[in-house]
Design a protein around this motif. Sequence first.
Motif, PDB file in Angstrom:
ATOM      1  N   PRO A   7      15.979  -8.893 -19.222  1.00  0.00           N
ATOM      2  CA  PRO A   7      15.735  -8.064 -19.535  1.00  0.00           C
ATOM      3  C   PRO A   7      16.888  -6.578 -19.813  1.00  0.00           C
ATOM      4  N   VAL A   8      17.363  -6.405 -21.352  1.00  0.00           N
ATOM      5  CA  VAL A   8      18.252  -5.178 -20.461  1.00  0.00           C
ATOM      6  C   VAL A   8      17.846  -3.873 -21.140  1.00  0.00           C
ATOM      7  N   GLY A   9      16.857  -3.803 -20.317  1.00  0.00           N
ATOM      8  CA  GLY A   9      15.841  -2.076 -20.676  1.00  0.00           C
ATOM      9  C   GLY A   9      14.742  -2.027 -20.603  1.00  0.00           C
ATOM     10  N   LEU A  10      14.321  -0.521 -19.919  1.00  0.00           N
ATOM     11  CA  LEU A  10      12.833  -1.127 -20.248  1.00  0.00           C
ATOM     12  C   LEU A  10      12.475   1.087 -20.719  1.00  0.00           C
ATOM     13  N   ALA A  11      11.407   0.900 -22.300  1.00  0.00           N
ATOM     14  CA  ALA A  11      11.903   1.874 -22.190  1.00  0.00           C
ATOM     15  C   ALA A  11      10.518   2.974 -21.390  1.00  0.00           C
ATOM     16  N   SER A  12      10.074   2.622 -20.430  1.00  0.00           N
ATOM     17  CA  SER A  12       9.400   3.386 -19.948  1.00  0.00           C
ATOM     18  C   SER A  12       7.862   2.257 -18.973  1.00  0.00           C
ATOM     19  N   TYR A  13       7.296   2.956 -18.278  1.00  0.00           N
ATOM     20  CA  TYR A  13       5.805   1.504 -17.749  1.00  0.00           C
ATOM     21  C   TYR A  13       5.300   3.420 -17.013  1.00  0.00           C
ATOM     22  N   ARG A  14       3.920   2.848 -16.898  1.00  0.00           N
ATOM     23  CA  ARG A  14       2.797   4.051 -16.212  1.00  0.00           C
ATOM     24  C   ARG A  14       2.405   3.317 -15.016  1.00  0.00           C
ATOM     25  N   VAL A  15       2.261   4.031 -14.216  1.00  0.00           N
ATOM     26  CA  VAL A  15       0.732   3.648 -12.584  1.00  0.00           C
ATOM     27  C   VAL A  15       0.352   4.408 -12.978  1.00  0.00           C
ATOM     28  N   PHE A  16      -1.403   3.969 -13.261  1.00  0.00           N
ATOM     29  CA  PHE A  16      -1.902   4.287 -13.299  1.00  0.00           C
ATOM     30  C   PHE A  16      -3.448   4.487 -11.795  1.00  0.00           C
ATOM     31  N   ARG A  17      -2.558   3.758 -10.896  1.00  0.00           N
ATOM     32  CA  ARG A  17      -3.359   3.708  -9.567  1.00  0.00           C
ATOM     33  C   ARG A  17      -2.432   3.152  -8.182  1.00  0.00           C
ATOM     34  N   SER A  18      -1.781   4.004  -7.470  1.00  0.00           N
ATOM     35  CA  SER A  18      -1.022   3.599  -7.222  1.00  0.00           C
ATOM     36  C   SER A  18      -1.136   3.065  -5.699  1.00  0.00           C
ATOM     37  N   GLY A  19      -0.669   2.164  -4.977  1.00  0.00           N
ATOM     38  CA  GLY A  19      -1.062   1.748  -3.570  1.00  0.00           C
ATOM     39  C   GLY A  19      -1.729  -0.181  -3.611  1.00  0.00           C
ATOM     40  N   ALA A  20      -2.159  -0.312  -5.005  1.00  0.00           N
ATOM     41  CA  ALA A  20      -2.842  -1.606  -4.864  1.00  0.00           C
ATOM     42  C   ALA A  20      -1.848  -2.870  -6.128  1.00  0.00           C
ATOM     43  N   GLY A  21      -0.957  -2.792  -5.045  1.00  0.00           N
ATOM     44  CA  GLY A  21       0.013  -3.937  -5.498  1.00  0.00           C
ATOM     45  C   GLY A  21       0.187  -5.256  -5.304  1.00  0.00           C
ATOM     46  N   CYS A  22      -0.849  -5.430  -4.459  1.00  0.00           N
ATOM     47  CA  CYS A  22      -0.808  -6.784  -3.851  1.00  0.00           C
ATOM     48  C   CYS A  22      -1.776  -7.648  -4.241  1.00  0.00           C
ATOM     49  N   LYS A  23      -2.663  -6.537  -5.516  1.00  0.00           N
ATOM     50  CA  LYS A  23      -4.196  -7.865  -6.118  1.00  0.00           C
ATOM     51  C   LYS A  23      -3.770  -7.608  -7.228  1.00  0.00           C
ATOM     52  N   LEU A  24      -4.757  -8.320  -7.866  1.00  0.00           N
ATOM     53  CA  LEU A  24      -4.774  -9.991  -8.706  1.00  0.00           C
ATOM     54  C   LEU A  24      -4.599  -8.885 -10.215  1.00  0.00           C
ATOM     55  N   ARG A  25      -3.396  -8.777 -10.656  1.00  0.00           N
ATOM     56  CA  ARG A  25      -3.062  -8.134 -12.317  1.00  0.00           C
ATOM     57  C   ARG A  25      -2.484  -9.007 -13.532  1.00  0.00           C
ATOM     58  N   TRP A  26      -2.771  -8.641 -14.478  1.00  0.00           N
ATOM     59  CA  TRP A  26      -2.744  -9.171 -15.446  1.00  0.00           C
ATOM     60  C   TRP A  26      -1.924  -8.340 -16.727  1.00  0.00           C
ATOM     61  N   LEU A  27      -0.433  -9.373 -17.155  1.00  0.00           N
ATOM     62  CA  LEU A  27       0.688  -8.667 -18.236  1.00  0.00           C
ATOM     63  C   LEU A  27       0.165  -9.585 -19.693  1.00  0.00           C
ATOM     64  N   ARG A  28      -0.234  -8.232 -20.345  1.00  0.00           N
ATOM     65  CA  ARG A  28      -0.138  -9.159 -22.069  1.00  0.00           C
ATOM     66  C   ARG A  28       0.543  -8.813 -22.856  1.00  0.00           C
TER      67      ARG A  28
ATOM     68  N   ALA B 111       0.666  -1.130  -0.071  1.00  0.00           N
ATOM     69  CA  ALA B 111       0.190  -0.465  -0.040  1.00  0.00           C
ATOM     70  C   ALA B 111       1.178   1.320  -0.501  1.00  0.00           C
ATOM     71  N   ALA B 112       1.870   1.173   0.395  1.00  0.00           N
ATOM     72  CA  ALA B 112       2.244   2.462   0.971  1.00  0.00           C
ATOM     73  C   ALA B 112       3.808   3.062  -0.760  1.00  0.00           C
ATOM     74  N   LEU B 113       3.694   1.785  -1.474  1.00  0.00           N
ATOM     75  CA  LEU B 113       4.290   1.641  -3.278  1.00  0.00           C
ATOM     76  C   LEU B 113       3.555   2.364  -3.971  1.00  0.00           C
ATOM     77  N   HIS B 114       4.090   2.935  -4.924  1.00  0.00           N
ATOM     78  CA  HIS B 114       2.622   3.271  -6.199  1.00  0.00           C
ATOM     79  C   HIS B 114       2.896   1.818  -6.824  1.00  0.00           C
ATOM     80  N   VAL B 115       4.566   1.059  -7.092  1.00  0.00           N
ATOM     81  CA  VAL B 115       4.535  -0.642  -7.698  1.00  0.00           C
ATOM     82  C   VAL B 115       5.501  -1.530  -6.382  1.00  0.00           C
ATOM     83  N   HIS B 116       4.772  -1.888  -5.929  1.00  0.00           N
ATOM     84  CA  HIS B 116       6.138  -2.984  -5.918  1.00  0.00           C
ATOM     85  C   HIS B 116       6.552  -3.816  -6.137  1.00  0.00           C
ATOM     86  N   PRO B 117       8.345  -4.089  -5.650  1.00  0.00           N
ATOM     87  CA  PRO B 117       9.278  -4.374  -6.055  1.00  0.00           C
ATOM     88  C   PRO B 117       9.236  -5.676  -7.219  1.00  0.00           C
ATOM     89  N   ALA B 118       8.113  -6.329  -6.671  1.00  0.00           N
ATOM     90  CA  ALA B 118       8.429  -8.179  -6.493  1.00  0.00           C
ATOM     91  C   ALA B 118       7.469  -8.651  -7.620  1.00  0.00           C
TER      92      ALA B 118
END
Length: 189
Positions: free
Chosen positions: A163-184, A127-134
Amino acid sequence: IREGLVLPDDAAARVQVIVTPGADGAQQVQVYSSETPRDTDAAAPAWRLHVSCTAAAVDAIAPPPLALPALRQQAGTEMPVAPYYDKLDAQGAHYGPAFRGIREIRRGAQQVLGRVELPADLAGSAAALHVHPALLDACVQLIGAGLDWSGARGGSQDDICVPVGLASYRVFRSGAGCKLRWLRRRLAD
């Protein structure tokens, strides 16, 4: 990503994160490590830069919610998660329980769809993070699920995705890092 951070089995590593304010509210972030000397009289090893990036708050409109039933059908066959982690382990990517956040993998001809979730013992700190590192790491782990380990498309049993780089990523809602997420991930030819 300049260099992976390998944590030694038999020694400690010091990690230092430096955040430097920049222009327009952006911040330069750098992550360094240095092994802890085993001999107290030895000179401290040099600091090694692993990652550097620029972090900035930007106004962004969240995309519409994913149509998960349709995406799951398009993504194809479900891959078992445990053998995927076994394969990564055999290739030298050893993920402990805190970094095994993939819960479901579906792979089709042109895409990978995965569900990631923060392990329960880390949920309190999310909850204290935008996105948890794990959780972010679990998303990156899914990139390798698109590799052709069968050799049918020219891949190899020894392939591993680092991965050797990441151009960008966006966080649209912070603190919701433990809930289920999907990646495509769409697969390139």
